[in-house]
Write a protein that holds these residues in place. Structure first.
Motif, mmCIF file in Angstrom:
data_model
loop_
_atom_site.group_PDB
_atom_site.id
_atom_site.type_symbol
_atom_site.label_atom_id
_atom_site.label_comp_id
_atom_site.label_asym_id
_atom_site.label_seq_id
_atom_site.Cartn_x
_atom_site.Cartn_y
_atom_site.Cartn_z
ATOM 1 N N TRP A 81 -3.903 3.413 -6.342
ATOM 2 C CA TRP A 81 -4.060 1.962 -6.357
ATOM 3 C C TRP A 81 -2.689 1.352 -6.553
ATOM 4 C CZ3 TRP A 81 -9.130 -0.454 -8.191
ATOM 5 C CH2 TRP A 81 -9.179 -1.790 -7.813
ATOM 6 N N LYS A 85 -2.467 -4.445 -4.582
ATOM 7 C CA LYS A 85 -3.525 -4.106 -3.622
ATOM 8 C C LYS A 85 -4.884 -4.543 -4.167
ATOM 9 C CE LYS A 85 -0.878 -1.771 -0.766
ATOM 10 N NZ LYS A 85 -0.665 -2.077 0.600
ATOM 11 N N ASP A 86 -5.793 -4.907 -3.264
ATOM 12 C CA ASP A 86 -7.141 -5.321 -3.643
ATOM 13 C C ASP A 86 -8.028 -4.137 -4.025
ATOM 14 O OD1 ASP A 86 -6.544 -7.983 -3.207
ATOM 15 O OD2 ASP A 86 -7.277 -7.942 -1.141
ATOM 16 N N LYS A 87 -7.710 -2.971 -3.478
ATOM 17 C CA LYS A 87 -8.472 -1.771 -3.773
ATOM 18 C C LYS A 87 -7.573 -0.560 -3.527
ATOM 19 C CE LYS A 87 -10.788 -1.600 0.714
ATOM 20 N NZ LYS A 87 -12.096 -1.578 1.368
#
Length: 169
Positions: A81, A85-87
């Protein structure tokens, strides 16, 4: 974990980390609950669906941005991760196989999958990993380790093994 008779034991530097058993890869909300309730709490929390890394895994190694999720009898899932980052990014067996030039795999369509017996040791993302599985041999049949600096994580997982069963390690 005793649901469905699948389970895992997770250790950091030889000490059991029960808070890393039956939790999401980056979501440990259920870690304070008794083992047998964690999966049900996770399912209720995500009753409308969730990303796979949020779903309860039998064992999770790592506390930082790089983590490994172990589930049922599958290849360990390697995640990173990155900042902002979003995921997390999932590195599949196919990704790693292509990166490291492994030539022992099963091919389904264009994607590579591990054979029934595997033992892969590799360095990636600043960590040293060893993932092994043996569909026909020893118990536990699946395991993973990851080491970096003074951290050594180990997870063994299988059917009929893990929390809810005897800890033989």
């Amino acid at each position: 974990m005793a649901y469905g008779d699948y389970g895992a034991f997770v250790y950091l530097n030889g000490k059991r980390r029960e808070d890393k058993e039956d939790v999401g890869v980056y979501d440990t909300d259920e870690a304070s609950l008794p083992t047998g309730l964690r999966i049900f709490a996770n399912l209720m929390k995500h009753h409308d669906g969730c990303e796979w890394f949020e779903h309860s895994h039998h064992g999770v190694m790592g506390d930082g941005i790089v983590r490994v999720g172990c589930y049922k009898q599958g290849w360990p899932e390697l995640y990173e991760w990155g900042n902002g980052k979003d995921k997390p990014t999932l590195y599949t067996f196919d990704d790693l196989c292509r990166r490291f030039g492994w030539d022992d795999y099963e091919l389904y369509g264009d994607e590579r999958f591990p054979t029934e017996e595997y033992d892969k040791e590799f360095d990636f993302l600043g960590w040293h990993f060893n993932f092994w599985g043996d569909d026909c041999g020893r118990t536990p049949k699946y395991g993973a380790t990851m080491s970096c600096n003074k951290e050594h994580w180990a997870c063994t997982y299988d059917y009929g093994f893990g929390a809810g069963f005897d800890d033989v390690h």
